[in-house]
Structures are given as C-alpha cells and as structure tokens.
Enzyme design. Structure first.
Site, short mmCIF file in Angstrom:
data_model
loop_
_atom_site.label_atom_id
_atom_site.label_comp_id
_atom_site.label_asym_id
_atom_site.label_seq_id
_atom_site.Cartn_x
_atom_site.Cartn_y
_atom_site.Cartn_z
N ASP A 190 -76.65 2.24 -1.71
CA ASP A 190 -77.79 3.16 -1.95
C ASP A 190 -77.66 4.39 -1.20
OD1 ASP A 190 -81.01 3.15 -2.63
OD2 ASP A 190 -80.57 2.73 -0.64
N GLU A 208 -78.52 2.54 -12.71
CA GLU A 208 -77.98 1.57 -12.44
C GLU A 208 -76.62 0.80 -13.43
OE1 GLU A 208 -79.46 -0.30 -9.25
OE2 GLU A 208 -81.40 0.76 -9.44
N ASP A 238 -75.25 0.05 -6.86
CA ASP A 238 -76.82 0.64 -6.73
C ASP A 238 -77.08 1.87 -8.09
OD1 ASP A 238 -79.32 0.41 -6.45
OD2 ASP A 238 -78.89 0.99 -4.65
N GLY A 239 -78.27 2.03 -8.03
CA GLY A 239 -78.63 3.81 -9.03
C GLY A 239 -79.44 4.10 -7.94
N ASP A 270 -79.20 -4.62 -7.17
CA ASP A 270 -80.62 -5.23 -7.06
C ASP A 270 -81.23 -4.66 -8.32
OD1 ASP A 270 -80.58 -2.29 -7.10
OD2 ASP A 270 -80.61 -2.06 -4.86
N HIS A 273 -83.11 -2.24 -0.62
CA HIS A 273 -83.48 -2.46 1.04
C HIS A 273 -84.01 -3.72 1.29
CE1 HIS A 273 -83.26 1.85 -1.69
NE2 HIS A 273 -84.34 1.16 -2.13
#
Length: 148
Positions: free
Chosen positions: A134, A47, A9-10, A69, A124
């Site tokens: 995250d 990302e 994740d970024g 994501d 999320h």
C-alpha cells in the site's frame, strides 16, 4: 516448481485519478519490490496491474501464493468470473461489458503459466506485506499526480 510468495496492492487518488501499484515478490530469503503508477486510472486497474506485474516478473513456472486485498481480483479468478466474461466476449451475466478486459486477458494468460493460489486479506488491517505494498502504491500515485 519453486514456491514464491507475491503480495500486491493498488491505490488511486480519486477513482478515476492518479494511481499506483506495489508488489513484493518473495522466494526463500530473497525479496524484490516492484511499483509503478499512471496519471489517470482506477483502483481496480491498479490492483490488477500489481498482480500482473508480479507474475510477469517470474522467470519460470512457479507455485505461487498471491496475497491481495482486492476482492475484485480474488473473485475474478477464484469464482471464475474472468473466465466466464472471456468466454462471453467480455459481457457479464447482467449483459453489461466487463471492465478492464485487456488486463484480465493478461492475468488469465499468466495464471495458466503458474500454479497460483489467490489469497484475500483485509486492507489496512495490519498485514505487514499488504501495508508495505500500500505504501509503495500510494507513493507511486503521488508521483503520477505530479507527473514525476
């Protein structure tokens, strides 16, 4: 080939702004977390960086399930966008310049070394590893914002 699971994740506070990335690598019972950040970046760059750093950490060719994501990353690979941009000198079909060509170059090179399956998940939405990534990314973006 060893079966490896990578979760990424970024995050970015502002876009552009201070950002961070987080990656979890899992092989059997073993797990490793990686993270980093930049003072001035974009969410898409973070990302991509999370994915690149995860793949760079592999010491030999592996069979990888990579969960992210980021539709930008998944579509860039799964729909062949990045390869088309590369073939067209980083010009997209709408005749505009593709963003982050140096990162896409790195990712395309790494994907050729491994057997990688990109899997998209909603961000999320309670996916445990995505939530951990995250948290790593957000923590790194806060560090980057304060120069530590």
């Amino acid at each position: 080939m060893k079966k490896v699971y990578i979760f990424t994740d970024g995050a970015c506070s502002g876009n552009p702004g201070p950002g961070g990335w987080g990656t979890i690598l899992r092989f059997g019972e073993h797990e490793k977390e990686l993270s980093g950040g930049e003072a001035e970046t974009t969410n898409n760059r973070m990302e991509l960086t999370a994915v690149i750093e995860g793949l760079k950490a592999l010491k030999e060719p592996c069979d990888v399930d990579l969960t992210t994501d980021s539709q930008y990353v998944c579509n860039g690979i799964n729909k062949g966008w990045a390869e088309k941009w590369q073939k067209n000198n980083w010009i997209k079909s709408d005749k505009t310049k593709a963003k982050n060509p140096e990162l896409w170059e790195d990712l395309l090179t790494l994907v050729k070394k491994h057997k990688v399956r990109f899997i998209w998940v909603h961000g999320h939405a309670g996916h445990p590893e995505n939530e951990r990534c995250d948290a790593l990314a957000v923590a790194e973006s806060k560090k980057a914002a304060f120069g530590s």
